[in-house]
Enzyme design. Structure first.
Site, short mmCIF file in Angstrom:
data_model
loop_
_atom_site.label_atom_id
_atom_site.label_comp_id
_atom_site.label_asym_id
_atom_site.label_seq_id
_atom_site.Cartn_x
_atom_site.Cartn_y
_atom_site.Cartn_z
N CYS A 133 -92.18 -11.72 -8.00
CA CYS A 133 -92.11 -11.36 -9.17
C CYS A 133 -90.87 -11.01 -10.49
CB CYS A 133 -92.59 -9.90 -8.28
SG CYS A 133 -93.76 -9.91 -7.18
N HIS A 266 -92.23 -4.11 -12.90
CA HIS A 266 -93.18 -5.35 -13.06
C HIS A 266 -94.05 -4.27 -12.05
CE1 HIS A 266 -95.50 -7.70 -10.24
NE2 HIS A 266 -94.68 -6.92 -8.79
N ASN A 296 -101.48 -5.91 -8.87
CA ASN A 296 -100.25 -7.02 -8.61
C ASN A 296 -100.68 -8.17 -9.66
OD1 ASN A 296 -97.43 -7.87 -8.94
ND2 ASN A 296 -97.06 -7.19 -6.94
O1 UT7 Z 1 -94.55 -7.28 -6.09
C1 UT7 Z 1 -93.47 -7.30 -4.93
C2 UT7 Z 1 -93.26 -5.84 -5.51
N1 UT7 Z 1 -94.16 -5.00 -3.74
C3 UT7 Z 1 -94.12 -4.16 -3.64
O2 UT7 Z 1 -93.16 -3.27 -4.37
C4 UT7 Z 1 -95.12 -3.76 -2.72
C5 UT7 Z 1 -94.51 -2.23 -2.13
N2 UT7 Z 1 -94.86 -1.92 -1.05
C6 UT7 Z 1 -95.99 -1.36 -1.28
O3 UT7 Z 1 -96.55 -1.08 -2.66
C7 UT7 Z 1 -96.97 -0.67 -0.28
O4 UT7 Z 1 -95.33 -0.28 0.85
C8 UT7 Z 1 -98.15 -1.44 0.11
C9 UT7 Z 1 -98.87 -0.32 -0.66
C10 UT7 Z 1 -98.10 -2.46 0.53
C11 UT7 Z 1 -98.39 0.09 1.69
O5 UT7 Z 1 -98.48 1.52 1.41
P1 UT7 Z 1 -97.99 2.22 2.89
O6 UT7 Z 1 -97.90 3.95 2.08
O7 UT7 Z 1 -96.41 2.07 2.77
O8 UT7 Z 1 -98.98 2.36 3.57
P2 UT7 Z 1 -97.90 1.50 5.28
O9 UT7 Z 1 -98.28 0.32 5.00
O10 UT7 Z 1 -96.93 2.34 5.66
O11 UT7 Z 1 -99.32 1.44 6.31
C12 UT7 Z 1 -100.30 3.00 6.35
C13 UT7 Z 1 -101.36 3.09 6.82
C14 UT7 Z 1 -101.17 2.25 8.25
O12 UT7 Z 1 -102.28 3.07 8.97
P3 UT7 Z 1 -101.75 3.68 9.94
O13 UT7 Z 1 -100.58 2.98 11.12
O14 UT7 Z 1 -100.82 4.71 9.27
O15 UT7 Z 1 -102.10 3.79 10.83
C15 UT7 Z 1 -102.31 0.46 7.91
O16 UT7 Z 1 -102.57 0.14 8.73
O17 UT7 Z 1 -102.38 2.52 5.99
C16 UT7 Z 1 -103.14 1.00 6.84
N3 UT7 Z 1 -102.97 -0.01 6.05
C17 UT7 Z 1 -104.61 0.58 4.54
N4 UT7 Z 1 -105.55 0.72 5.63
C18 UT7 Z 1 -106.81 0.92 4.71
C19 UT7 Z 1 -102.62 -0.77 5.32
N5 UT7 Z 1 -102.85 -2.01 4.05
C20 UT7 Z 1 -104.53 -0.86 3.96
C21 UT7 Z 1 -105.30 -0.56 3.33
N6 UT7 Z 1 -106.48 -0.14 3.41
N7 UT7 Z 1 -105.34 -1.69 2.96
#
Ligand code: UT7
Length: 339
Positions: A133, A266, A296
């Site tokens: 990225c 980005h 993204n």
């Molecule tokens: O391009 C290179 C750079 N990339 C980035 O900068 C990405 C950086 N990371 C992020 O943007 C975020 O970490 C994400 C958007 C990927 C994830 O968001 P988050 O707030 O960090 O969520 P998480 O991974 O901590 O997940 C929270 C909850 C989990 O459930 P529990 O364990 O709390 O019950 C996940 O299983 O959200 C759940 N979850 C979803 N639920 C519904 C994860 N993906 C989904 C989904 N739909 N698509």
């Protein structure tokens, strides 16, 4: 004149050579999937997600996916043609092609060589840059360096990706985040900047937090060829380095946050962009945001956002623009430029 040959006193200092963006272009595949479309697609596999979760956690509402058989080089060439048209120049005047991509058409040759062929030109150097990225910021910095040294005069710098091909649609934590697209600029030699300063970084200790670990060997795909991400680890690193690199590129350029007319980070997550803007004391009105419509698109996200804002006339000639990339590697970097 004390007998000194007059030329010794009047000889002009060698003209400084810079690079400047002469035109921008972009291309999005025609197939557009809203979050609602993706919810249906994933439900068919027994994977649960929702428009609310995707929109609230990321700011994404839709993304574009390439058609089956549509290669990355097609997207790149379409964006390049639009950039050439905007720069009012012919492909034959291009003397360097750099494509930033992590989703090339083939293992080799480079997507840049395929784009060169599609543009109907030959002879100039063409190569790919792989910094995920951060790829466009890396590619732009390489092209700027080559123009400054006289190795090139008019470059096509392209970010192009088809991440839909490397997504695991059973992993809801990643497959809702990415889209396909391409953006391009024509970067040409100029006696005024243009690109004022740039800075690139990498930290290979974090290879594992964002990767597509598969490889090709012995006629087989070895390992998992789909994208893996520790989202929270990437998020934490991203917010830190984006602030740091913005500040250091401004210091290098002798400018301050107040000089920034437009920030183009980005486009991965609206929350990362909001955090960066807050830390740099920039209003979100000065941040170009396309993540809602594009998702993204990795190396394509910055040139896509740049082209959108140039075409809708938010970014005008003379504006100071800060581009910032961050992604797998871990890689990050920034380019400060006067448009
Ligand atoms: O391009 C290179 C750079 N990339 C980035 O900068 C990405 C950086 N990371 C992020 O943007 C975020 O970490 C994400 C958007 C990927 C994830 O968001 P988050 O707030 O960090 O969520 P998480 O991974 O901590 O997940 C929270 C909850 C989990 O459930 P529990 O364990 O709390 O019950 C996940 O299983 O959200 C759940 N979850 C979803 N639920 C519904 C994860 N993906 C989904 C989904 N739909 N698509």
């Amino acid at each position: 004149m004390n007998g000194m040959p007059s030329t010794a006193l009047t000889a002009a200092a060698p003209a400084r050579r810079y690079s400047r963006i002469a035109g921008t272009g972009s291309y999005l595949p025609t197939q557009r999937l809203t979050n609602a479309d993706l919810v249906v697609k994933l439900a068919a596999r027994g994977i649960e997600t929702s428009d609310d979760w995707i929109a609230e956690r990321t700011g994404i509402r839709a993304r574009h996916f390439a058609a089956e058989g549509e290669p990355c080089s097609d997207l790149a060439a379409a964006a390049a043609r639009r950039a050439l048209e905007a720069a009012d120049c012919d492909a034959t005047s291009i003397d360097l092609i750099i494509v930033a991509t992590s989703t090339p058409d083939m293992v080799f040759p480079s997507t840049a060589c395929i784009v060169q062929q599609k543009l109907g030109i030959a002879g100039c150097p063409a190569f790919d840059v792989q910094a995920v990225c951060s790829g466009f910021v890396y590619a732009l910095t390489v092209a700027d360096s080559m123009i400054r040294t006289g190795a090139a005069s008019k470059a096509l710098v392209i970010g192009a990706e088809i991440f839909s091909r490397i997504l695991d649609f059973n992993d809801r934590g990643t497959c809702v985040l990415f889209g396909d697209g391409a953006g391009a600029v024509v970067l040409q030699a100029s006696d005024t900047p243009g690109i004022i300063a740039s800075e690139l970084h990498a930290d290979g200790r974090h290879v594992g937090i964002l990767c597509t670990p598969g490889s090709v060997a012995g006629g087989q795909v070895c390992g998992d060829p789909t994208l893996k991400m520790d989202g929270q680890a990437v998020f934490k690193l991203a917010v830190g380095v984006l602030e740091e690199v913005a500040r250091s590129v401004l210091v290098k350029a002798g400018r301050s946050e107040a000089d920034i007319d437009w920030l183009i980070p980005h486009q991965a997550n609206i929350r990362i962009m909001q955090s960066t803007a807050r830390k740099l004391k920039l209003s979100m009105d000065k941040v170009i945001v396309t993540v809602a419509d594009h998702g993204n698109t990795s190396a394509a996200s910055i040139p896509l956002a740049l082209d959108v804002a140039v075409r809708d006339r938010r970014i005008a000639r003379g504006d100071t623009v800060l581009l910032e990339g961050v992604g797998g590697g871990f890689t990050w970097g920034a380019v400060l430029l006067d448009f």
